[in-house]
Scaffold this motif. Sequence first.
Motif, PDB file in Angstrom:
ATOM      1  N   GLU A  19      32.677  38.686  39.265  1.00 19.51           N
ATOM      2  CA  GLU A  19      33.666  37.959  38.493  1.00 19.51           C
ATOM      3  C   GLU A  19      34.521  38.925  37.677  1.00 19.51           C
ATOM      4  O   GLU A  19      35.732  38.750  37.556  1.00 19.51           O
ATOM      5  CB  GLU A  19      32.974  36.950  37.581  1.00 19.51           C
ATOM      6  CG  GLU A  19      32.365  35.782  38.348  1.00 19.51           C
ATOM      7  CD  GLU A  19      31.519  34.895  37.469  1.00 19.51           C
ATOM      8  OE1 GLU A  19      31.197  33.786  37.907  1.00 19.51           O
ATOM      9  OE2 GLU A  19      31.177  35.309  36.349  1.00 19.51           O
ATOM     10  N   THR A  20      33.898  39.953  37.155  1.00 15.56           N
ATOM     11  CA  THR A  20      34.647  40.958  36.404  1.00 15.56           C
ATOM     12  C   THR A  20      35.657  41.651  37.296  1.00 15.56           C
ATOM     13  O   THR A  20      36.761  41.995  36.873  1.00 15.56           O
ATOM     14  CB  THR A  20      33.682  41.992  35.802  1.00 15.56           C
ATOM     15  OG1 THR A  20      32.755  41.321  34.958  1.00 15.56           O
ATOM     16  CG2 THR A  20      34.434  43.043  35.001  1.00 15.56           C
ATOM     17  N   ASP A  21      35.313  41.839  38.566  1.00 14.46           N
ATOM     18  CA  ASP A  21      36.211  42.488  39.515  1.00 14.46           C
ATOM     19  C   ASP A  21      37.192  41.505  40.144  1.00 14.46           C
ATOM     20  O   ASP A  21      37.862  41.818  41.118  1.00 14.46           O
ATOM     21  CB  ASP A  21      35.394  43.172  40.618  1.00 14.46           C
ATOM     22  CG  ASP A  21      34.619  44.363  40.090  1.00 14.46           C
ATOM     23  OD1 ASP A  21      35.018  44.910  39.055  1.00 14.46           O
ATOM     24  OD2 ASP A  21      33.612  44.733  40.724  1.00 14.46           O
ATOM     25  N   ASN A  22      37.261  40.280  39.585  1.00 12.88           N
ATOM     26  CA  ASN A  22      38.226  39.274  40.014  1.00 12.88           C
ATOM     27  C   ASN A  22      38.023  38.833  41.459  1.00 12.88           C
ATOM     28  O   ASN A  22      38.980  38.637  42.208  1.00 12.88           O
ATOM     29  CB  ASN A  22      39.664  39.766  39.816  1.00 12.88           C
ATOM     30  CG  ASN A  22      39.956  40.066  38.366  1.00 12.88           C
ATOM     31  OD1 ASN A  22      39.358  39.482  37.481  1.00 12.88           O
ATOM     32  ND2 ASN A  22      40.872  40.980  38.126  1.00 12.88           N
ATOM     33  N   VAL A  23      36.764  38.682  41.870  1.00 12.27           N
ATOM     34  CA  VAL A  23      36.484  38.071  43.164  1.00 12.27           C
ATOM     35  C   VAL A  23      36.629  36.562  42.982  1.00 12.27           C
ATOM     36  O   VAL A  23      35.894  35.948  42.229  1.00 12.27           O
ATOM     37  CB  VAL A  23      35.070  38.431  43.659  1.00 12.27           C
ATOM     38  CG1 VAL A  23      34.761  37.672  44.944  1.00 12.27           C
ATOM     39  CG2 VAL A  23      34.956  39.930  43.875  1.00 12.27           C
ATOM     40  N   TRP A  24      37.604  35.990  43.680  1.00  9.11           N
ATOM     41  CA  TRP A  24      37.950  34.597  43.453  1.00  9.11           C
ATOM     42  C   TRP A  24      37.152  33.678  44.361  1.00  9.11           C
ATOM     43  O   TRP A  24      36.994  33.930  45.552  1.00  9.11           O
ATOM     44  CB  TRP A  24      39.447  34.408  43.695  1.00  9.11           C
ATOM     45  CG  TRP A  24      39.904  32.995  43.603  1.00  9.11           C
ATOM     46  CD1 TRP A  24      39.934  32.213  42.494  1.00  9.11           C
ATOM     47  CD2 TRP A  24      40.397  32.192  44.667  1.00  9.11           C
ATOM     48  NE1 TRP A  24      40.420  30.971  42.799  1.00  9.11           N
ATOM     49  CE2 TRP A  24      40.718  30.932  44.131  1.00  9.11           C
ATOM     50  CE3 TRP A  24      40.613  32.429  46.030  1.00  9.11           C
ATOM     51  CZ2 TRP A  24      41.240  29.900  44.903  1.00  9.11           C
ATOM     52  CZ3 TRP A  24      41.127  31.398  46.790  1.00  9.11           C
ATOM     53  CH2 TRP A  24      41.429  30.147  46.233  1.00  9.11           C
ATOM     54  N   VAL A  25      36.627  32.594  43.776  1.00  9.35           N
ATOM     55  CA  VAL A  25      35.927  31.560  44.520  1.00  9.35           C
ATOM     56  C   VAL A  25      36.824  30.330  44.560  1.00  9.35           C
ATOM     57  O   VAL A  25      37.430  29.957  43.553  1.00  9.35           O
ATOM     58  CB  VAL A  25      34.579  31.222  43.853  1.00  9.35           C
ATOM     59  CG1 VAL A  25      33.883  30.091  44.594  1.00  9.35           C
ATOM     60  CG2 VAL A  25      33.693  32.457  43.792  1.00  9.35           C
ATOM     61  N   ASP A  26      36.950  29.736  45.732  1.00 12.47           N
ATOM     62  CA  ASP A  26      37.849  28.594  45.919  1.00 12.47           C
ATOM     63  C   ASP A  26      37.568  27.517  44.879  1.00 12.47           C
ATOM     64  O   ASP A  26      36.454  27.010  44.762  1.00 12.47           O
ATOM     65  CB  ASP A  26      37.663  28.031  47.336  1.00 12.47           C
ATOM     66  CG  ASP A  26      38.701  26.973  47.687  1.00 12.47           C
ATOM     67  OD1 ASP A  26      39.488  26.601  46.803  1.00 12.47           O
ATOM     68  OD2 ASP A  26      38.704  26.536  48.839  1.00 12.47           O
TER      69      ASP A  26
END
Length: 343
Positions: A19-26
Amino acid sequence: MTFRLLMLASAALALTACETDNVWVDDGIAATPVPAAFETDPMTGRGDRADDPALWVHPADASKSLILGTNKDEGLHVYDLSGQEVQFLDVGRVNNVDVRQDLAAASNDEFNAISLFTIDADSLAVTHEGDFPTGKEEPYGICMGLVGGAMYIIPTYKDGSIQVWVADNAGFSLQREVQVGQYGQLQLEGCVVDDEAGTIFIGEEEHGIWKLDLADSESAPEIVDTIAAANGLVADVEGLSLWAGPDGAGYLVASAQAADRYVVYDRAVPHAPRGVFSIAASTDGSVDAVSHTDGLDASSAALPGFPRGVLIVQDDANPVTEVDQNFKVVDWAAIEAALDLAE
């Protein structure tokens, strides 16, 4: 702690890191696809190079208008309205660019300065007029304003602050510095000034969109929208621009980078969200779809073939990620139709 609990704890830590690395979940928010109209020549090569566009509209002949685009490794590219590159200025690592009248300003993090350019309406030449130091490391985003007859240049910074520079007889003087970022990693980049309202909108990458009254030297930042409000924003909140209609009408556009989409708000208070769209390949397939947009610029100026104006966006993949990056141009009328925006 049992082995299973240890594994669960490790998974939770891994998720937090993602989440810190901005991995986006739909998040289930649908983005209406809008086709690209045309694209600029590529910044040939590998790496995350293209960043932010700005449209200069010719004061007498719109067909002679120019697109300025930053190359954050090298300098400033200039394109005509066919997308062909017509000039390159090797001025160092400029990250964002904006235009007012015949003046352009870019944030130059190589020299911790603001680079100034003039645009000649007769020759269509862009000239680097020099740089002035900001006194602060790594100016990141930048926007310009013409408010009450005064010219503003406002760089944004990764520590969550902005500087407000105002033109005077000596050039530009620092009027104030404001801490805008309040949450997450504080980092700011995208910004845009509403000249008529005397307001600046600023994106805090991990949190949302703020605004600030430029006319009031004691004003404090006010929130416009947040990622948590689930109106379509995701980290990173990147490019911001205004499609300015008459009498204060129009729209604020924001790039929700990790989700490959854009969120549109009313320009007028209370800046209600109006919809979410993505940019698909052109209808003839000659221009690829857009992903991971950083900077963007919207304009309501009537251009040849685009009577309602355009949106210009940076494209990360052309079509391969971080290879030959460029800028895509979208007919604003297509965005209006897709989101049922009525002026």
